[in-house]
Design an enzyme around this catalytic site. Structure first.
Site, short mmCIF file in Angstrom:
data_model
loop_
_atom_site.label_atom_id
_atom_site.label_comp_id
_atom_site.label_asym_id
_atom_site.label_seq_id
_atom_site.Cartn_x
_atom_site.Cartn_y
_atom_site.Cartn_z
N SER A 68 -2.97 -10.17 2.38
CA SER A 68 -2.57 -10.29 0.98
C SER A 68 -1.43 -9.32 0.67
CB SER A 68 -3.80 -10.07 0.08
OG SER A 68 -3.53 -10.47 -1.24
N ASP A 217 -4.93 -17.07 0.27
CA ASP A 217 -5.02 -15.63 0.54
C ASP A 217 -5.88 -15.30 1.76
OD1 ASP A 217 -5.60 -12.81 0.32
OD2 ASP A 217 -5.05 -12.92 -1.79
#
EC number: 3.1.1.-
Length: 405
Positions: A68, A217
């Site tokens: 991320s 993500d």
């Protein structure tokens, strides 16, 4: 790991030169990436004290892994500029976040923004991601994974196959269709469900074969990518021919030969939910509760903490705890715990938290409570990072000075 004056990356080390595998890992956490950015700026300054002003993080680590926002930091630290040196110095990272986060997470009037954001999250992602996408494409250009200046490991999650997709420079020899643009990888690993849209792209190899990616993500799979990075090294050692393997003769099970720095983005373990309350929640409350998203908080915290617990036990069992430095702050409160509060006040506070964390005592997670507790006799994180910097510098010099066969 490469010479500061050399364009060659970590994979250029010859087998006989590698006695310690050096790993840097950076957690996910949105705008809280300012915290590890601040810590990395200190580490790079320590390396520059030892080896000169041109020293960069990518010169010293065999593997840099990030999920991320940690994936964004990884790309920024390892992508080459026109001189084949790292695109960003570590002391530029926090400035980058402070400059661009307000456009990545646009918020106007606080009350209206909160209401509008909640309504958007019901029918679609809170942010359209357009600014982030254009920014990453501008900064990273057409640089692909194979051009990273050291080995890079960035987890994502493929929603079409319902399984993790790990972008690893180690795998490109066997999986050339994973040689994606660093911009696409960075967009994908930061596509947090409910916050940003999922990301689709395709790759094509030299034979014209294509592969589709439908990604969100990486925190869904591994918000703390440390174990993922170490597993990639182990798999590489197993699969690669001995004469070609950079890490031979390190055996896959010899984790005592890993030197690992793992940096978190902070967490809030004091914000707990009660079963009596959660038992009454519907879909909406699981996704949005006050200023947080409980289901997302839970899976990202769980994946990160499980890795930390596992590695803590592993390095302890092998009696090499000093090879593993985990820097994490689990007492964030208020806006500091948000992944998208980019007010000047909050971002300035995140810088202060990063600086404060440097002066906190080294801590390890308590296996019973899940909280971090100080480790007696280890000094502060600042002290340990200075020691690690010396070890990293020594290892790099040893590799440079040892003649090749």
């Amino acid at each position: 790991m490469a010479s500061a004056s050399s364009p060659e990356g970590a994979s250029s080390s010859s087998p006989e030169k590698v006695k310690m595998v050096t790993v840097l890992s950076i957690d996910g956490g949105g705008v809280r990436g300012i915290i590890p950015a601040t810590i990395l700026a200190f580490l790079e300054k320590e390396l520059q004290k030892l080896d000169g002003p041109d020293a960069r993080i990518a010169d010293y680590f065999d593997v840099v892994a990030g999920t991320s926002t940690g994936g964004l930091l990884t790309a920024m630290l390892t992508a080459p500029n026109e001189n084949n040196r790292p695109l960003f110095a570590a002391d530029e990272l926090a400035k980058f976040y402070i400059e661009h986060s307000p456009s990545i997470f646009p918020q106007k009037n606080w009350v209206l923004s909160k209401i509008a954001g909640t309504l958007r999250m019901v029918s679609g992602p809170k942010y359209d991601g357009k600014y982030l996408h254009s920014l990453l494409r501008e900064k990273l250009g057409d640089t692909r994974l194979d051009k990273a200046l050291t080995n890079v490991v960035i987890p994502t999650f493929d929603i079409a196959n319902l399984q993790p997709t790990i972008f690893s420079k180690f795998e490109l020899k066997y999986k050339p269709l994973k040689n994606a643009l660093l911009s696409d990888i960075s967009i994908s690993t930061s596509a947090a469900p409910t916050f940003f849209p999922a990301h689709y792209f395709e790759t094509k190899d030299d034979n014209g074969q294509t592969r589709e990616f439908n990604l969100v993500d990486g925190g869904v799979a591994a918000n703390n990518p440390t174990l993922c990075a170490m597993s990639q090294v182990s798999k590489y050692i197993i699969l690669e021919d001995k004469e070609d393997c950079d890490f031979f003769p390190v055996k896959p099970t010899e984790y005592g030969k890993f030197m690992v720095i793992s940096i978190g983005c902070g967490s809030n373990h004091d914000q707990k939910y009660k079963a009596k309350d959660a038992a009454k929640w519907g879909i909406f409350n699981w996704l949005i509760k006050g200023s947080s998203a409980p289901i997302i908080d839970m899976f990202t915290s769980a994946s990160a903490d499980m890795v930390d617990i596992h590695l803590g036990v592993l390095f302890s069992a092998l009696q090499c705890e000093k090879n593993y430095l985990r820097i994490q702050y689990d007492q964030l409160t208020g806006s500091a715990g948000s992944i998208d509060d980019c007010s000047k006040e909050n971002m300035d506070n995140l810088v202060k938290i990063g600086e404060m964390l440097l002066d906190k005592n080294v801590s390890r997670v308590d296996l019973e409570t899940g909280h971090y507790v100080d480790v007696a006799g280890e000094g502060t994180n600042r002290d340990q990072l200075a020691k690690f910097a010396k070890q990293l510098s020594d290892e790099r010099r040893r590799r440079q000075n040892e003649p090749s066969n």
